[in-house]
Design a protein around this motif. Structure first.
Motif, short mmCIF file in Angstrom:
data_model
loop_
_atom_site.label_atom_id
_atom_site.label_comp_id
_atom_site.label_asym_id
_atom_site.label_seq_id
_atom_site.Cartn_x
_atom_site.Cartn_y
_atom_site.Cartn_z
N VAL A 219 -13.69 -2.90 -41.29
CA VAL A 219 -13.06 -3.33 -42.69
C VAL A 219 -14.28 -3.37 -43.61
CG1 VAL A 219 -10.97 -4.39 -41.65
CG2 VAL A 219 -13.15 -5.73 -42.02
N ASP A 220 -15.57 -3.74 -42.69
CA ASP A 220 -16.73 -3.89 -43.73
C ASP A 220 -17.18 -2.77 -44.40
OD1 ASP A 220 -16.79 -6.82 -43.34
OD2 ASP A 220 -17.79 -6.53 -41.64
N ASN A 221 -16.71 -1.40 -43.80
CA ASN A 221 -17.14 -0.11 -44.38
C ASN A 221 -17.08 -0.13 -46.02
OD1 ASN A 221 -17.62 0.85 -41.97
ND2 ASN A 221 -15.63 1.74 -41.95
N SER A 326 -27.59 0.13 -55.67
CA SER A 326 -27.93 -0.46 -54.23
C SER A 326 -28.68 -1.63 -54.34
CB SER A 326 -28.97 0.62 -53.32
OG SER A 326 -28.33 1.69 -53.14
N ALA A 327 -28.23 -2.68 -53.51
CA ALA A 327 -28.94 -3.97 -53.59
C ALA A 327 -28.88 -4.43 -52.19
CB ALA A 327 -28.06 -5.06 -54.45
N VAL A 342 -20.06 -1.10 -50.55
CA VAL A 342 -19.94 -0.23 -49.33
C VAL A 342 -21.19 -0.68 -48.47
CG1 VAL A 342 -20.09 2.17 -48.67
CG2 VAL A 342 -19.17 1.73 -50.88
N ASP A 343 -20.89 -0.79 -47.26
CA ASP A 343 -22.04 -1.15 -46.33
C ASP A 343 -23.02 -0.13 -45.99
OD1 ASP A 343 -22.68 -3.30 -44.28
OD2 ASP A 343 -22.56 -1.10 -42.94
N SER A 344 -24.41 -0.42 -45.93
CA SER A 344 -25.28 0.50 -46.00
C SER A 344 -25.35 1.34 -44.63
CB SER A 344 -26.77 -0.03 -45.99
OG SER A 344 -26.80 -1.21 -45.14
N ILE A 347 -22.72 3.93 -45.01
CA ILE A 347 -23.34 5.36 -45.81
C ILE A 347 -24.29 5.87 -45.01
CG2 ILE A 347 -24.72 5.67 -47.69
CD1 ILE A 347 -23.75 3.15 -49.03
N GLY A 348 -24.92 5.39 -44.24
CA GLY A 348 -25.58 5.99 -43.25
C GLY A 348 -25.07 6.97 -42.10
N ARG A 349 -23.94 6.34 -41.81
CA ARG A 349 -23.34 7.57 -40.92
C ARG A 349 -22.59 8.38 -41.79
NH1 ARG A 349 -21.01 2.38 -39.06
NH2 ARG A 349 -19.12 2.84 -40.11
N ILE A 350 -22.19 8.27 -43.00
CA ILE A 350 -21.65 9.35 -43.66
C ILE A 350 -22.73 10.28 -43.89
CG2 ILE A 350 -20.94 10.32 -45.82
CD1 ILE A 350 -18.76 8.76 -44.15
N ASN A 351 -24.04 10.08 -44.31
CA ASN A 351 -24.99 10.83 -44.62
C ASN A 351 -25.39 11.77 -43.39
OD1 ASN A 351 -25.31 10.26 -47.36
ND2 ASN A 351 -26.53 8.71 -46.86
#
Length: 538
Positions: A219-221, A326-327, A342-344, A347-351
């Motif tokens: 849920v934090d995604n 981004s912050a 969006v949790d960083s 985002i890393g998993r998507i990239n």
């Protein structure tokens, strides 16, 4: 007094300034204030909305039907909220429609949902409310006939934002049926009035722990930002991004457009200056003094969409803006007029998934643009597909629909089919996130049905034979091997080298999801871009 089973709705206020009192947490609604009984020893006040009896609107037709004024038809909505201090925080217990007496921006926006997730038995859920980030954001509510595990509800953790959840708490919690959504936590408990402060303190302890991460970490995604204070701050950053000339700002269609029918785009103050694609500079150049730009101006200004029949539709520029900020370990995104966090790590998993997607080796022509009597135009998808098929010996499948019982309407196998079994799906880049998400979904559905439905393959072979007899045997009737096929997503308007990095985040999410689904079924998946060029002068 004996303890009685009751259903309660609880909110927790954000930290307050010393100068603020209970009334500062209330919306602008007439209320009467009542002090609490001194014997309870509770630091709090009850507020009750001043209400009057109203005759229901449907009373008139009953009067007409009977020929008399029916007596006793009265309705009244009751609203009350009890504000109290406990454990260094201010809490609000809402009764009836009491939640509407609260100024929601002063309350912790994830209090209800997070508390529910921390207290729920993940195998005893009753219902979930979801916000699905599709071509158009979709609200969904799923309800199970009995206590169920989270997997029963078909949640897509890459695209679904959890808005609310209902279920049975863990045995040690000591509450009954609980629900949580945004700022409100609802629960059943045996209690009396004197228990309210200790109940609030106890539930605050449930909110502050991280038990939910064991079963609900996804849920934090992505979460939708709802409190006005945060949104105002982000909107201020958005305005500053415009003033600073931030190159990451994109203006896109907030919904799927019919590109074969779109002539071009223009903006407020230059409505007649039609361009074939949506360019940020075209909007910025309409603003005489960029330093005076406001969020209200972004909401007021319009993107005009001109079609080939002379019809014009319009969208608020604010709703068309896409920007990532981004912050720290979070990224904030404005998309379709809404802000998301969006949790960083997500985002890393998507990239990481995007890095696995290869650039297609198939050859495609550039997209032609030209000036026609002062108006720039861009080649339609239909014209581009026809030219690509002719120039490169591909089979033109655009608009060649195949019927299937596994979809609500006939579908395209692809737009272009190469002799080496590459299924190419084509969409304009400047159609925005909605159009690109539709492209990925379209390619995924077509491939899955092709693999699993013999009746579809039979009908597809008939359509292929009508295009070119040589194309028919590219789709066998029996024993189709997915590894023999490459699904290619061709995006018009940008080169292959920068394409993946420049996709809007939610398009990246949908592309990643499609890639994982198709590669798990054995298909190869690639992406390609086609930049624009000026059409040669005849």
């Amino acid at each position: 007094m004996p303890k009685i089973y009751r259903r309660l709705n609880l909110f927790m206020a954000k930290p307050m300034q010393p100068s603020q009192g209970f009334t500062d947490l209330l919306a602008n609604t007439p209320v009467d204030a009542y002090p609490l009984a001194l014997t309870l020893g509770i630091d709090g006040t009850l507020y009750v909305k001043r209400s009057t009896d109203k005759r229901p609107a449907w009373g008139e037709i009953l009067d007409e039907a009977t020929g008399i004024a029916i007596p006793g038809l009265v309705s009244r909505s009751s609203s009350a909220v009890l504000l109290l201090r406990a454990d260094g925080s201010v809490f609000a217990f809402a009764f009836g429609y009491g939640r509407y007496l609260l100024e929601q921006s002063f309350f912790v926006q994830d209090f209800g949902l997070r508390t529910a997730l921390n207290t729920l038995d993940d195998k005893s859920l009753r219902s979930v409310d979801l916000h699905t980030l599709e071509d158009q954001p979709v609200q969904k509510k799923s309800q199970a006939a009995r206590d169920s595990e989270v997997g029963v509800f078909g949640i897509d953790i890459l695209r679904d934002v959890l808005r609310a959840v209902t279920g049975v708490p863990k045995p040690a919690i000591g509450l009954k049926q609980i629900s949580g959504g945004d700022a409100m936590f609802s629960f059943g408990v045996e209690m009396e009035a004197a228990d309210l402060p200790t109940l609030a303190q106890r539930i605050k302890s449930y909110y502050t722990n991280n038990d939910y991460k064991a079963s609900f970490s996804w849920v934090d995604n992505v979460r939708k930002i709802k409190d006005d204070v945060s949104i105002d701050a982000l909107n201020a950053q958005l305005v500053q991004a415009f003033i600073a000339g931030n190159s990451g700002i994109m203006i896109t269609l907030p919904e799927i457009g019919s590109w074969d029918q779109i002539l071009g785009f223009s903006f407020t103050r230059h409505k007649d200056k039609v361009r074939p694609t949506i360019q940020l500079a075209d909007y910025v150049n309409t603003i005489s003094d960029l330093t005076q730009l406001t969020i209200d101006a972004l909401k007021r200004d319009r993107l005009f969409v001109h079609d080939v029949d002379g019809e014009i539709t319009e969208h608020s520029v604010y709703r068309c803006i896409y920007l990532e900020i981004s912050a720290g370990d979070k990224t904030k995104i404005v998309f379709d007029g809404k802000w998301y966090e969006v949790d960083s790590t997500f985002i890393g998993r998507i990239n990481e998934t995007l890095d696995l997607i290869q650039i297609s080796t198939a050859t495609f022509p550039e997209v032609e643009i030209w000036d026609e009597s002062g108006t720039f135009k861009i080649e339609s998808e239909g014209d581009y597909n026809a030219r690509a098929a002719t120039d490169h010996g591909y089979f033109l499948m655009d608009k060649k629909l195949v019927k299937t019982d596994r979809s609500t309407s006939p579908i395209e196998l692809c737009d272009l089919l190469t002799p080496i079994k590459q299924l190419v799906h084509v969409k304009h880049r400047k159609g925005g996130s909605a159009g690109l998400s539709h492209l990925f979904a379209q390619g995924g559905v077509a491939a899955e049905i092709l693999l699993g439905d013999k009746a579809f393959r039979k009908k597809a072979r008939t359509v292929l034979r009508g295009v070119n007899p040589a194309a028919r045997d590219l789709v066998p009737l029996d024993t189709l091997k997915s590894a023999d096929y490459e699904i290619v997503f061709l995006i018009l308007g940008e080169g292959s080298g920068t394409l993946k990095n420049n996709l809007p985040f939610f398009s990246k999410v949908n592309l990643s999801k499609t890639f994982e689904n198709l590669t798990q079924r054995g298909f190869r998946v690639s992406i390609a871009g086609a930049p624009t060029k000026l059409r040669p002068t005849p």
